[in-house]
Design a protein around this motif. Structure first.
Motif, short mmCIF file in Angstrom:
data_model
loop_
_atom_site.label_atom_id
_atom_site.label_comp_id
_atom_site.label_asym_id
_atom_site.label_seq_id
_atom_site.Cartn_x
_atom_site.Cartn_y
_atom_site.Cartn_z
N ASN A 1 0.83 -1.22 0.00
CA ASN A 1 0.00 0.00 0.00
C ASN A 1 0.86 1.26 0.00
O ASN A 1 0.56 2.23 -0.70
CB ASN A 1 -0.94 0.02 1.20
CG ASN A 1 -2.06 -0.99 1.08
OD1 ASN A 1 -2.39 -1.45 -0.01
ND2 ASN A 1 -2.63 -1.37 2.21
N ALA A 2 1.93 1.25 0.78
CA ALA A 2 2.79 2.43 0.89
C ALA A 2 3.57 2.69 -0.39
O ALA A 2 3.81 3.85 -0.75
CB ALA A 2 3.77 2.27 2.05
N THR A 3 3.96 1.63 -1.07
CA THR A 3 4.81 1.78 -2.26
C THR A 3 4.03 1.75 -3.56
O THR A 3 4.53 2.24 -4.58
CB THR A 3 5.86 0.66 -2.31
OG1 THR A 3 5.19 -0.60 -2.39
CG2 THR A 3 6.77 0.70 -1.10
N GLY A 4 2.85 1.15 -3.54
CA GLY A 4 2.10 0.95 -4.78
C GLY A 4 2.68 -0.18 -5.62
O GLY A 4 2.29 -0.37 -6.77
N LEU A 5 3.61 -0.93 -5.03
CA LEU A 5 4.25 -2.04 -5.74
C LEU A 5 3.60 -3.36 -5.35
O LEU A 5 2.93 -3.47 -4.32
CB LEU A 5 5.75 -2.09 -5.40
CG LEU A 5 6.57 -0.86 -5.77
CD1 LEU A 5 7.99 -0.97 -5.22
CD2 LEU A 5 6.60 -0.67 -7.27
N THR A 6 3.84 -4.36 -6.15
CA THR A 6 3.32 -5.69 -5.86
C THR A 6 4.23 -6.42 -4.89
O THR A 6 5.39 -6.03 -4.68
CB THR A 6 3.21 -6.53 -7.15
OG1 THR A 6 4.54 -6.73 -7.66
CG2 THR A 6 2.33 -5.84 -8.20
N LYS A 7 3.71 -7.50 -4.33
CA LYS A 7 4.52 -8.36 -3.46
C LYS A 7 5.77 -8.84 -4.20
O LYS A 7 6.87 -8.85 -3.66
CB LYS A 7 3.67 -9.56 -3.02
CG LYS A 7 4.41 -10.59 -2.23
CD LYS A 7 3.49 -11.77 -1.90
CE LYS A 7 4.27 -12.88 -1.23
NZ LYS A 7 3.44 -14.06 -0.93
N GLY A 8 5.59 -9.21 -5.47
CA GLY A 8 6.71 -9.68 -6.28
C GLY A 8 7.78 -8.62 -6.47
O GLY A 8 8.98 -8.92 -6.45
N SER A 9 7.35 -7.37 -6.64
CA SER A 9 8.33 -6.28 -6.80
C SER A 9 9.11 -6.06 -5.52
O SER A 9 10.33 -5.81 -5.55
CB SER A 9 7.61 -4.98 -7.18
OG SER A 9 7.06 -5.08 -8.46
N ILE A 10 8.44 -6.13 -4.39
CA ILE A 10 9.13 -5.93 -3.11
C ILE A 10 10.11 -7.08 -2.87
O ILE A 10 11.29 -6.85 -2.58
CB ILE A 10 8.12 -5.78 -1.96
CG1 ILE A 10 7.38 -4.45 -2.13
CG2 ILE A 10 8.83 -5.85 -0.60
CD1 ILE A 10 6.22 -4.23 -1.21
#
Length: 196
Positions: free
Chosen positions: A34-43
């Motif tokens: 939510n904070a980054t707007g990225l997906t789990k895979g991106s993180i």
């Protein structure tokens, strides 16, 4: 910076205050996405696991405060002025510190004490660094005949404990005067250390 380094830095900056406010256990993957707007895979494409993100977030929060303090202290020549600059940092920055969730060292120490050895060891290292800096200033002041002879290690422990405890009480009770009054008491202690 290559793209992955930029992405890692983006994730760290966006999640640092979340980890500081919610702790390691209280921060969920959904908070990070939510904070980054990225997906789990991106993180997890940029970090091994949540533990690594938390560690880097702590380092970021610590560095953010430390750089400001060191900048102020480096401008001063005498030991007492360096210590006073250190205290003035907390006096002038406590609102921002509280807004970011409080002291990163204190929060992470409590959060990791019995459950996350990696974070605990990082916090121990930062506390030891803090103690070393204060002791070094005191010892230099004593050698330069600016300050009275004292047990520098005991003094550093007391000073740090008073600052950390004051931050804890002030933030928890929503009473900034606790911190501000204790900073003034510490300043008086420093004045008493000066050789006339």
């Amino acid at each position: 910076m290559v793209r992955s380094e930029k992405t890692r830095q983006f994730i760290i900056e966006k999640t640092a205050s979340i980890f500081n406010k919610k702790g390691y256990i209280g921060t969920y993957l959904s908070d990070l996405t939510n904070a980054t707007g990225l997906t789990k895979g991106s993180i997890y494409g940029n970090f091994k696991d949540k533990n690594e993100v938390a560690l880097e977030a702590f380092r970021f929060n610590y560095k953010l405060q430390t750089e400001k303090v060191l900048f102020l202290m480096k401008k001063e020549k005498s030991a007492d002025k360096k210590l006073l600059a250190f205290l003035d940092h907390y006096k002038n920055e406590y609102v921002a510190i509280f807004k970011n969730g409080g002291c990163a060292i204190l929060n992470t120490a409590v959060d990791s004490d019995d459950g996350n050895e990696l974070l605990k060891q990082e916090v121990i290292g930062k506390i030891e660094d803090w103690v070393y800096r204060v002791v070094t200033i005191l010892e230099e002041g004593i050698q330069q005949k600016e300050l009275k002879k004292i047990n520098s290690l005991e003094y550093a422990h007391r000073m740090i404990a008073q600052i950390e405890g004051s931050i804890l009480l002030s933030k928890t009770l929503n009473q900034s005067d606790i911190l501000l009054k204790n900073i003034e008491l510490l300043k008086q202690d420093i004045e008493l250390l000066k050789l006339k």
